[in-house]
Design an enzyme around this catalytic site. Structure first.
Site, mmCIF file in Angstrom:
data_model
loop_
_atom_site.group_PDB
_atom_site.id
_atom_site.type_symbol
_atom_site.label_atom_id
_atom_site.label_comp_id
_atom_site.label_asym_id
_atom_site.label_seq_id
_atom_site.Cartn_x
_atom_site.Cartn_y
_atom_site.Cartn_z
ATOM 1 N N HIS A 250 -1.836 -2.348 -6.251
ATOM 2 C CA HIS A 250 -2.355 -2.085 -4.912
ATOM 3 C C HIS A 250 -3.869 -2.220 -4.885
ATOM 4 C CE1 HIS A 250 -3.508 1.010 -1.643
ATOM 5 N NE2 HIS A 250 -3.414 -0.193 -1.116
ATOM 6 N N ASN B 83 -3.803 6.496 -0.441
ATOM 7 C CA ASN B 83 -3.266 6.454 0.918
ATOM 8 C C ASN B 83 -2.611 7.758 1.341
ATOM 9 O OD1 ASN B 83 -4.130 3.988 1.831
ATOM 10 N ND2 ASN B 83 -2.344 2.880 1.121
ATOM 11 N N GLU C 95 -4.661 0.426 -7.717
ATOM 12 C CA GLU C 95 -3.644 1.356 -8.198
ATOM 13 C C GLU C 95 -2.494 0.537 -8.797
ATOM 14 O OE1 GLU C 95 -3.908 5.198 -5.219
ATOM 15 O OE2 GLU C 95 -2.975 3.371 -4.452
ATOM 16 N N SER D 282 0.816 -1.212 0.000
ATOM 17 C CA SER D 282 0.000 0.000 0.000
ATOM 18 C C SER D 282 0.849 1.262 0.000
ATOM 19 C CB SER D 282 -0.925 0.012 1.227
ATOM 20 O OG SER D 282 -0.162 -0.083 2.419
#
Length: 288
Positions: A141, A192, A153, A120
């Site tokens: 991700h 994130n 992602e 992540s």
């Protein structure tokens, strides 16, 4: 490349669901973990989830059974990776562990196989150099929980070939997931980085005594229309996950602002990791 075989390394909260997405997409899927008990738990959890999907008419019983026929569980990494066209690593968010896994995968997987990390935050350029195929290494991700969240992602580093990026995007499409391609690396990627900014500010407000964590969650839900608050989300995804992410970011930047907060450190040391342990910021034993 005609992808037929996918291998997922790590059968934890992310890995087993990514593996089921793969099996549902029709790929022959090996799911590997060093711990036999984790594999048993993964199979049990997937059975429960798929039974619920059948009950809600999301899939048919035939589709459920066909997916499980495509899914193989093993503790043998060489066996898991032997015929892989794509490997997706989903182990703990520690750079040294991931590097060790990729070094082993480079030897075990066929030369043509792509190697993706589900990290992540850790960019694949920090991992690619331990392999003999950096052009075939990228980030994929998935978001937690993968069987629910419709986003991936795909991150293309300078070392990643166009073919590898295309391969990852195509696999996501077959898994019925919306993939977004990032053309260059940045730690934490897009979602994130935004999320961590919110969580850091929420933690600072809590630690400085402006409001209780429950009230911060309430304001976030009611005023900002977020489905859950930042502390609820930390509990759901695992407080240790965020803790290790921050440790990795601090190792990369050296910025004290990236270190885990005292509250997170205390929670991890106490084993209060969120929903998976029964207690985090909230107590889940009383909610059962």
């Amino acid at each position: 490349m005609n992808i037929q075989n996918v291998t997922v390394i790590g059968a934890g909260s992310m890995g087993h669901q990514i593996a089921m997405l793969s099996a549902l997409a029709g790929f022959d899927t090996n799911i590997h973990d060093v711990n036999e008990e984790v594999l048993k738990q993964a199979r049990h959890k997937l059975n429960k989830i798929m039974d619920k999907w059948v009950g809600k008419d999301k899939i048919s019983m035939e589709e459920r059974d066909r997916a499980f026929e495509k899914l193989y569980f093993t503790t043998d990494l060489e066996e898991a990776a032997r015929h892989a066209d794509l490997v997706i690593e989903a182990v703990i968010e520690k750079l040294d562990v991931k590097q060790d896994v990729f070094e082993k995968l480079d030897k075990a997987a066929p030369d043509h196989a792509g190697l993706a990390t589900n990290s992540s935050t850790i960019v694949s350029s920090l991992i690619a150099d331990v392999t003999s195929r950096p052009d075939k290494v990228c980030n994929m991700h998935f978001f937690f929980p993968p069987l629910v969240m419709d986003c991936v992602e795909v991150v293309k580093g300078e070392h990643t070939s166009e073919e590898t990026a295309r391969l990852a995007m195509d696999v996501c499409k077959r898994m019925n997931r919306t993939a977004v391609l990032l053309q260059k690396e940045i730690s934490g990627f897009i979602a994130n980085r935004i999320l961590f900014a919110i969580q850091k500010e929420a933690m600072a407000l809590y630690e400085d005594g402006y409001a209780d964590f429950k009230d911060i969650d309430k304001i976030t839900r009611k005023a900002l229309s977020h489905p859950i608050g930042p502390f609820e989300l930390m509990d759901l995804s695992g407080i240790d996950v965020g803790y290790y992410v921050m440790l990795q970011q601090y190792a990369e930047t050296g910025d004290p602002k990236d270190k885990p907060s005292k509250t997170l450190v205390d929670k991890v040391e106490a084993g209060e990791l969120g929903k998976k342990t029964g207690k985090g910021f909230y107590d889940y034993h009383s909610r059962i």
